[in-house]
Motif scaffolding. Sequence first.
Motif, PDB file in Angstrom:
ATOM      1  N   SER A 128     -21.313 -54.010  20.712  1.00 54.82           N
ATOM      2  CA  SER A 128     -20.233 -53.216  21.226  1.00 54.82           C
ATOM      3  C   SER A 128     -19.896 -53.458  22.783  1.00 54.82           C
ATOM      4  O   SER A 128     -20.496 -52.797  23.673  1.00 54.82           O
ATOM      5  N   GLY A 129     -19.486 -54.569  23.066  1.00 52.59           N
ATOM      6  CA  GLY A 129     -19.250 -54.707  24.428  1.00 52.59           C
ATOM      7  C   GLY A 129     -20.343 -55.761  25.088  1.00 52.59           C
ATOM      8  O   GLY A 129     -21.419 -55.624  24.478  1.00 52.59           O
ATOM      9  N   CYS A 130     -20.080 -56.339  26.322  1.00 55.34           N
ATOM     10  CA  CYS A 130     -21.142 -57.197  26.864  1.00 55.34           C
ATOM     11  C   CYS A 130     -22.409 -56.495  27.339  1.00 55.34           C
ATOM     12  O   CYS A 130     -23.477 -56.923  27.374  1.00 55.34           O
ATOM     13  N   SER A 131     -22.025 -55.178  27.698  1.00 51.92           N
ATOM     14  CA  SER A 131     -23.031 -54.471  28.375  1.00 51.92           C
ATOM     15  C   SER A 131     -24.123 -54.137  27.175  1.00 51.92           C
ATOM     16  O   SER A 131     -25.536 -54.094  27.054  1.00 51.92           O
ATOM     17  N   SER A 132     -23.775 -53.819  25.690  1.00 43.72           N
ATOM     18  CA  SER A 132     -24.540 -53.980  24.544  1.00 43.72           C
ATOM     19  C   SER A 132     -25.322 -55.016  24.454  1.00 43.72           C
ATOM     20  O   SER A 132     -26.527 -55.040  24.097  1.00 43.72           O
ATOM     21  N   SER A 133     -24.834 -56.153  24.545  1.00 46.48           N
ATOM     22  CA  SER A 133     -25.583 -57.391  24.436  1.00 46.48           C
ATOM     23  C   SER A 133     -26.546 -57.726  25.493  1.00 46.48           C
ATOM     24  O   SER A 133     -27.713 -57.967  24.944  1.00 46.48           O
ATOM     25  N   LEU A 134     -26.283 -57.367  26.773  1.00 49.46           N
ATOM     26  CA  LEU A 134     -27.258 -57.176  27.580  1.00 49.46           C
ATOM     27  C   LEU A 134     -28.473 -56.172  27.299  1.00 49.46           C
ATOM     28  O   LEU A 134     -29.746 -56.387  27.553  1.00 49.46           O
ATOM     29  N   ASP A 135     -27.990 -55.085  26.573  1.00 56.01           N
ATOM     30  CA  ASP A 135     -29.080 -54.118  26.136  1.00 56.01           C
ATOM     31  C   ASP A 135     -30.063 -54.646  25.105  1.00 56.01           C
ATOM     32  O   ASP A 135     -31.234 -54.589  25.324  1.00 56.01           O
ATOM     33  N   LEU A 136     -29.580 -55.203  24.222  1.00 52.72           N
ATOM     34  CA  LEU A 136     -30.248 -55.928  23.135  1.00 52.72           C
ATOM     35  C   LEU A 136     -31.128 -56.888  23.828  1.00 52.72           C
ATOM     36  O   LEU A 136     -32.228 -57.072  23.417  1.00 52.72           O
ATOM     37  N   CYS A 137     -30.542 -57.685  24.341  1.00 53.85           N
ATOM     38  CA  CYS A 137     -31.341 -58.949  25.100  1.00 53.85           C
ATOM     39  C   CYS A 137     -32.627 -58.359  25.984  1.00 53.85           C
ATOM     40  O   CYS A 137     -33.757 -59.228  25.689  1.00 53.85           O
ATOM     41  N   ILE A 138     -32.348 -57.692  26.758  1.00 48.02           N
ATOM     42  CA  ILE A 138     -33.477 -57.139  27.448  1.00 48.02           C
ATOM     43  C   ILE A 138     -34.527 -56.149  26.521  1.00 48.02           C
ATOM     44  O   ILE A 138     -35.697 -56.412  26.923  1.00 48.02           O
ATOM     45  N   CYS A 263     -24.905 -64.090  26.714  1.00 48.06           N
ATOM     46  CA  CYS A 263     -24.027 -62.983  26.688  1.00 48.06           C
ATOM     47  C   CYS A 263     -22.664 -62.962  27.296  1.00 48.06           C
ATOM     48  O   CYS A 263     -22.414 -63.470  28.141  1.00 48.06           O
ATOM     49  N   GLY A 264     -21.640 -62.673  26.167  1.00 48.80           N
ATOM     50  CA  GLY A 264     -20.158 -62.769  26.727  1.00 48.80           C
ATOM     51  C   GLY A 264     -19.611 -61.719  26.065  1.00 48.80           C
ATOM     52  O   GLY A 264     -19.903 -60.905  25.459  1.00 48.80           O
ATOM     53  N   GLY A 265     -18.232 -61.908  25.837  1.00 48.58           N
ATOM     54  CA  GLY A 265     -17.132 -60.922  25.238  1.00 48.58           C
ATOM     55  C   GLY A 265     -15.881 -61.053  25.657  1.00 48.58           C
ATOM     56  O   GLY A 265     -15.286 -61.958  26.271  1.00 48.58           O
ATOM     57  N   LEU A 266     -15.016 -60.138  24.949  1.00 48.05           N
ATOM     58  CA  LEU A 266     -13.608 -60.530  25.180  1.00 48.05           C
ATOM     59  C   LEU A 266     -12.931 -59.765  26.476  1.00 48.05           C
ATOM     60  O   LEU A 266     -11.900 -59.914  26.937  1.00 48.05           O
ATOM     61  N   ALA A 267     -13.822 -58.953  27.201  1.00 47.21           N
ATOM     62  CA  ALA A 267     -13.398 -58.014  27.885  1.00 47.21           C
ATOM     63  C   ALA A 267     -12.644 -58.342  29.284  1.00 47.21           C
ATOM     64  O   ALA A 267     -11.699 -58.114  29.350  1.00 47.21           O
ATOM     65  N   LYS A 268     -13.065 -59.468  29.806  1.00 49.17           N
ATOM     66  CA  LYS A 268     -12.583 -60.079  31.068  1.00 49.17           C
ATOM     67  C   LYS A 268     -11.427 -61.093  30.776  1.00 49.17           C
ATOM     68  O   LYS A 268     -10.712 -61.019  31.255  1.00 49.17           O
ATOM     69  N   ARG A 269     -11.977 -62.142  30.126  1.00 51.52           N
ATOM     70  CA  ARG A 269     -10.937 -63.268  30.023  1.00 51.52           C
ATOM     71  C   ARG A 269      -9.767 -62.993  29.148  1.00 51.52           C
ATOM     72  O   ARG A 269      -8.650 -63.455  29.508  1.00 51.52           O
ATOM     73  N   PHE A 270      -9.804 -61.926  28.101  1.00 50.07           N
ATOM     74  CA  PHE A 270      -8.801 -61.819  27.278  1.00 50.07           C
ATOM     75  C   PHE A 270      -8.227 -60.130  27.669  1.00 50.07           C
ATOM     76  O   PHE A 270      -7.305 -59.903  27.126  1.00 50.07           O
ATOM     77  N   LEU A 271      -8.694 -59.718  28.871  1.00 48.59           N
ATOM     78  CA  LEU A 271      -8.275 -58.507  29.330  1.00 48.59           C
ATOM     79  C   LEU A 271      -8.134 -57.357  28.338  1.00 48.59           C
ATOM     80  O   LEU A 271      -7.266 -56.484  28.531  1.00 48.59           O
ATOM     81  N   VAL A 272      -9.261 -57.083  27.618  1.00 48.05           N
ATOM     82  CA  VAL A 272      -9.173 -55.862  26.936  1.00 48.05           C
ATOM     83  C   VAL A 272     -10.843 -55.470  26.827  1.00 48.05           C
ATOM     84  O   VAL A 272     -11.389 -55.171  25.862  1.00 48.05           O
ATOM     85  N   LEU A 277     -15.839 -55.403  22.612  1.00 46.91           N
ATOM     86  CA  LEU A 277     -16.451 -56.630  21.462  1.00 46.91           C
ATOM     87  C   LEU A 277     -17.156 -57.668  22.483  1.00 46.91           C
ATOM     88  O   LEU A 277     -16.636 -58.429  23.170  1.00 46.91           O
ATOM     89  N   GLY A 278     -18.518 -57.499  22.200  1.00 45.21           N
ATOM     90  CA  GLY A 278     -19.522 -58.600  23.082  1.00 45.21           C
ATOM     91  C   GLY A 278     -20.221 -59.380  21.993  1.00 45.21           C
ATOM     92  O   GLY A 278     -20.134 -59.104  20.839  1.00 45.21           O
ATOM     93  N   TRP A 279     -20.849 -60.222  22.474  1.00 43.78           N
ATOM     94  CA  TRP A 279     -21.684 -61.215  21.717  1.00 43.78           C
ATOM     95  C   TRP A 279     -22.846 -61.729  22.509  1.00 43.78           C
ATOM     96  O   TRP A 279     -23.010 -61.615  23.620  1.00 43.78           O
ATOM     97  N   ILE A 280     -23.902 -62.032  21.605  1.00 41.97           N
ATOM     98  CA  ILE A 280     -25.173 -62.667  22.010  1.00 41.97           C
ATOM     99  C   ILE A 280     -25.123 -64.255  21.325  1.00 41.97           C
ATOM    100  O   ILE A 280     -24.830 -64.019  19.916  1.00 41.97           O
ATOM    101  N   VAL A 281     -25.180 -65.332  22.015  1.00 40.40           N
ATOM    102  CA  VAL A 281     -25.529 -66.415  21.118  1.00 40.40           C
ATOM    103  C   VAL A 281     -27.098 -66.773  21.548  1.00 40.40           C
ATOM    104  O   VAL A 281     -27.399 -66.717  22.639  1.00 40.40           O
ATOM    105  N   VAL A 282     -27.795 -67.164  20.652  1.00 40.52           N
ATOM    106  CA  VAL A 282     -29.322 -67.535  20.665  1.00 40.52           C
ATOM    107  C   VAL A 282     -29.269 -69.146  20.558  1.00 40.52           C
ATOM    108  O   VAL A 282     -28.760 -69.775  19.682  1.00 40.52           O
ATOM    109  N   HIS A 283     -29.879 -69.601  21.773  1.00 39.17           N
ATOM    110  CA  HIS A 283     -29.842 -70.940  21.881  1.00 39.17           C
ATOM    111  C   HIS A 283     -31.296 -71.204  22.204  1.00 39.17           C
ATOM    112  O   HIS A 283     -31.893 -70.859  23.093  1.00 39.17           O
ATOM    113  N   ASP A 284     -31.952 -71.781  21.071  1.00 39.58           N
ATOM    114  CA  ASP A 284     -33.496 -71.949  20.936  1.00 39.58           C
ATOM    115  C   ASP A 284     -33.805 -73.537  20.890  1.00 39.58           C
ATOM    116  O   ASP A 284     -34.219 -73.781  19.791  1.00 39.58           O
TER     117      ASP A 284
END
Length: 443
Positions: A128-138, A263-272, A277-284
């Motif tokens: 739920s947004g990039c802040s949610s992505s950061l929350d889960l990661c931390i 962490c990323g999301g739609l907020a900034k580049r797509f102006l919404v 709507l955010g995401w986490i990508v696991v790169h391992d």
Amino acid sequence: MLDTPPKNVTINKIYYKKTADPVSDKWDVPISTTAKNCRNYIREIVDNLNLEPNPNKKVIALSIGDPTVYGNLVPAKETTDALIETVLNGKHNGYGGSCGLDCSRNAVAEYLSYDGVEVQAEDVILCSGCSSSLDLCITVLADGTRGQNILVPKPGFPIYRTLAESMGVEVRHYDLLPEENWELDLDDVESKIDSKTAAIVINNPSNPCGSVYSEEHLRNVLRLAERNKIPIIADEIYERLVFPGNKFVSVASLGAKVPLLICGGLAKRFLVPGWRLGWIVVHDPVGAFAAVRKGLVCLSQRIIGSNTLVQGAMTKILLETPQSFHDELMNTLIETANIAYEEIGKIRGLKPFMPQGAMYMMVQIKSECFPQFNDGLEFVSKLMEEESTFCLPGEAFGLGGYMRIIITVPKELMVEACERLANFCNKYYKPKPCQLLPPVSIE
């Protein structure tokens, strides 16, 4: 409540309790330690400022990180049409999987697969947004009960500190170097690492600095992380929002043997930003995140997935928004940034730092030129009082002596804001007295 148990009912004496005396019969509901520790550092600073605007001037807010507030920046037609279509077809009104719809995770994976990076749908968790992505990661990496810490940039977006400290995780700030385009001070980073360090947070492109890190610098950061066996949380919410002459490089593209949560999301580049709507990508690449993957799935189940309407529109938003939309956005941002940089550069006592991307510019307040003000907080408060122009003080990002302005306002407002800044600084500017040189003997 009954004072005596009803007839024919057996009450366990351990649990039955007579009503307390009315004088002391009051509720006492304590809050959790997490709630007590949760602090919004920007609000704490701003709410304590004396922000009374000049009633004769309309407020110009150069402080708000939402690019949509002035109405000059709007999402692409393809973006809004995709959401409207999703709402009307009615196919995404129900719950999705906790990690996201398969079609949406596939869209994110395809969108982020470039520059040699191949993201798989199973590597993507929607939030739920990039802040949610950061929350889960931390949350998944750091544990306050184990006395762990994370490293975050200074200056940096305060949400990292808010999220970590609410869970009892210690936050250690590492310095960014303004004279080096706000690159990480790698010596300072390494000095902050110990056996309890759970992660290093890096933000590229940067809020508040507008910096975009070179491939060489990112490789040096990754070497440090690999040497110390510390995973990285990469906040890339401003990915590809870079000005001409710069290139966005994702840490995932560099082939380092370091586990990453991106962490990323739609907020900034797509102006919404409000679509959340955010995401986490696991790169391992080293196989260190097996338990972390499971942990992220478990944590995502707390909210049972993110907004399914936006998810239903994701494929068209990410893959069908024309490049011309992104180009136009960047042209607008750099034009406004150039205006701000040129005009503020003429103002005595201020030093602007030209951003390389994102949506912000840092401006140094040369404190010796404004001895009337004890700090940046007093400076921006007085600026608001006299010129109805508000900039976020650097203290909100952990660095005094600076202020952050946004470059998402309409150009005419930026011009007016710079004129107000000039009037204010000219009024209060006091040059340091000339230093007399010692006499030179001539033999």
